[in-house]
Design an enzyme around this catalytic site. Structure first.
Site, short mmCIF file in Angstrom:
data_model
loop_
_atom_site.label_atom_id
_atom_site.label_comp_id
_atom_site.label_asym_id
_atom_site.label_seq_id
_atom_site.Cartn_x
_atom_site.Cartn_y
_atom_site.Cartn_z
N GLU A 166 0.80 -1.22 0.00
CA GLU A 166 0.00 0.00 0.00
C GLU A 166 0.84 1.28 0.00
OE1 GLU A 166 -2.89 -0.17 3.14
OE2 GLU A 166 -3.82 -2.00 2.38
N GLU A 352 -5.43 -8.61 0.43
CA GLU A 352 -6.19 -8.21 1.63
C GLU A 352 -7.60 -7.82 1.23
OE1 GLU A 352 -4.74 -5.01 4.11
OE2 GLU A 352 -2.68 -5.77 3.98
O1 IFM Z 1 -4.36 -3.22 9.03
C1 IFM Z 1 -4.34 -2.74 7.75
C2 IFM Z 1 -3.17 -3.31 6.98
O2 IFM Z 1 -1.97 -3.13 7.64
C3 IFM Z 1 -3.08 -2.64 5.63
N1 IFM Z 1 -4.36 -2.68 4.95
C4 IFM Z 1 -5.52 -2.29 5.67
C5 IFM Z 1 -5.59 -3.04 6.99
C6 IFM Z 1 -6.88 -2.69 7.74
O3 IFM Z 1 -6.88 -1.38 8.19
#
Ligand code: IFM
Length: 455
Positions: A166, A352
């Site tokens: 990210e 994710e």
């Molecule tokens: O916890 C985070 C993760 O580290 C990166 N993506 C979003 C998740 C949820 O907030």
């Protein structure tokens, strides 16, 4: 009955990140990262929570791998902490830091669980921040050195490498919004940091390949699905601008070797991109073997007169979760099909997706997180629909294996499939864990699914 069966060999996993679960922040030679500094800054994190202990995964990792066995997953995404591997300026490698991750990788492999390794999940060594952090071009080369050190130890064993997690958050949330480490509020610095993060990614890809890694190399971006709140030209233009900031500033350089055509105009009042040097974009646009997507958000967008630019405004979701965003599985389909159509034909991985809830253990010892089951189910259906539409999707990793330190929200918001009782460090499988285990083992949704989450 299994429906929505996924392709053979599909990776069903779950994800974590070092600072969010490991704790042991000063053990075996680790030094502070920017998140240690930030989380100890008064007012930066809710309730002054920090990752000093977190889930104590550094000491409990074998038991945590048992949770993966129970989940029936065939893959696990975790991150390596840079300040464990190169704890001090000067580049000396700390063998104990690498020992920890080597143990984890070997144990995963012995359990037939595919390791998916993220090399940077936000824990920049503080000594590099002291030299300017991501605003300093040199940090990209230091990242290359760190990645080469990791590869020297693990190149022969890790099948999937992700350089960054990210970069939108590392750049804009950390340097413009001030909500993440290092907590700056300067958009010019954010765009400069963004460029150096992408440069670090490209440099890392080169260093991994120079090191002869056998595994596949990619990056994970958090992508969104903004759309205009109305047909009005202003709203359409605003949605396009938010798409620039959240998506195209990353996708275009990575896959097209250039910043988007409207970037210079949009950022005109804050930067002239003078930090971009000849050859940088070729470095950034290294061919990738796969691409990771974190998906959480879809927004309706309206024009706005506020801000330093011709603005945009995310319309508040009518039915938000506790973190203020809605649940929109269709946005996952939009993002996956868009990337596959407009940017790349490499395999995609949902590295994710997940939902934060105020989970609790009921008097019977059960954690009923039906909303999370419903969230996963709808997103798995959306992912399957993307495959039907031709997207080469190879994996799905719900966030997260267990409740964790959720950055500036601290421990209040729970994303895990396992409830963590932070007082005792007990892990309690939530209903979603029981449910997801069935999906992973069946390689698809098992009907009837909703409401039948208990084993
Ligand atoms: O916890 C985070 C993760 O580290 C990166 N993506 C979003 C998740 C949820 O907030």
């Amino acid at each position: 009955m299994t429906t929505n069966r996924f392709p053979d060999g599909f990776l069903w996993g779950t994800a974590t990140a070092a600072y969010q679960i490991e704790g042991a922040v000063d053990e075996d030679g680790r030094t502070p990262s920017i998140w240690d500094t930030f989380s100890h800054t008064p007012g930066a994190v809710l309730r002054s929570d920090n990752g000093d202990v977190a889930c104590d995964h550094y000491h409990r990792w074998r038991d945590d791998l048992d949770l993966l066995d129970d989940l029936g997953v065939n893959a696990y995404r975790f991150s390596i902490a840079w300040p464990r591997v190169i704890p001090e300026a000067g580049g000396n490698v700390n063998p104990k830091g690498l020992d920890f991750y080597e143990g984890l990788v070997d144990e995963l492999l012995s359990r037939d669980i595919t390791p998916v390794v993220t090399l940077y999940h936000w824990d920049l060594p503080q000594y590099l921040q002291d030299l300017g952090g991501w605003a300093n071009r040199d940090t990209a080369d230091r990242f290359g050195d760190y990645v080469a050190a990791v590869a020297e130890r693990l190149a022969d064993r890790v099948p999937y490498w992700l350089t960054l997690n990210e970069p939108y958050c590392s750049s804009f949330v950390g340097h413009a919004q001030g909500l993440h480490a290092p907590g700056l509020r300067d958009e010019a610095v954010a765009v400069r940091a963004l460029h150096h993060l992408l440069l670090a990614h490209g440099t890392a890809v080169q260093r991994l390949r120079d090191q002869g890694v056998g595994g596949k190399v990619g990056i994970t971006c958090n992508l969104t699905a903004p759309y205009p709140a109305s047909d009005a030209d202003d709203d359409v233009a605003a949605a396009h601008r938010l798409d620039l900031v959240e998506n195209r500033m990353f996708l275009d350089p990575l896959f097209r070797g250039s910043y988007p055509p409207d970037a210079a105009e949009y950022f005109r009042t804050v930067t002239d991109f003078d930090f971009v040097q000849a050859g940088d974009l070729a470095t950034i646009a290294q061919p990738l073997d796969f691409f990771g997507i974190n998906y959480y958000e879809q927004h309706a967008v309206q024009a706005s007169a506020e801000g330093a630019h011709p603005g945009w405004h995310r319309v508040p979701d009518p039915d938000p979760t506790i973190v203020g965003i809605g649940v929109h599985p269709e946005g996952l389909h939009t993002v996956l099909t868009r990337v596959a159509r407009d940017y790349t034909s490499v395999p995609l991985m949902v590295t994710e997706t997940g939902i934060a809830l105020h989970d609790y253990v009921d008097p019977d010892g059960r954690v009923n997180d039906a909303e999370r089951v419903s969230f996963y189910e709808s997103h798995i259906r959306a992912a399957h629909r993307a495959i039907d539409d031709g997207v080469p999707l190879i994996g799905f990793f719900p966030w997260s294996l267990m409740d964790d330190f959720e950055w500036s929200w601290g421990y209040g918001y729970r994303y895990g499939m396992h409830y963590v009782d932070y007082a005792t460090q007990a892990r309690i499988p939530k209903d979603s864990a029981h449910w997801f285990a069935k999906v992973a083992r069946a390689n698809g949704l098992v009907e009837p699914s909703l409401g039948g989450a208990r084993p």
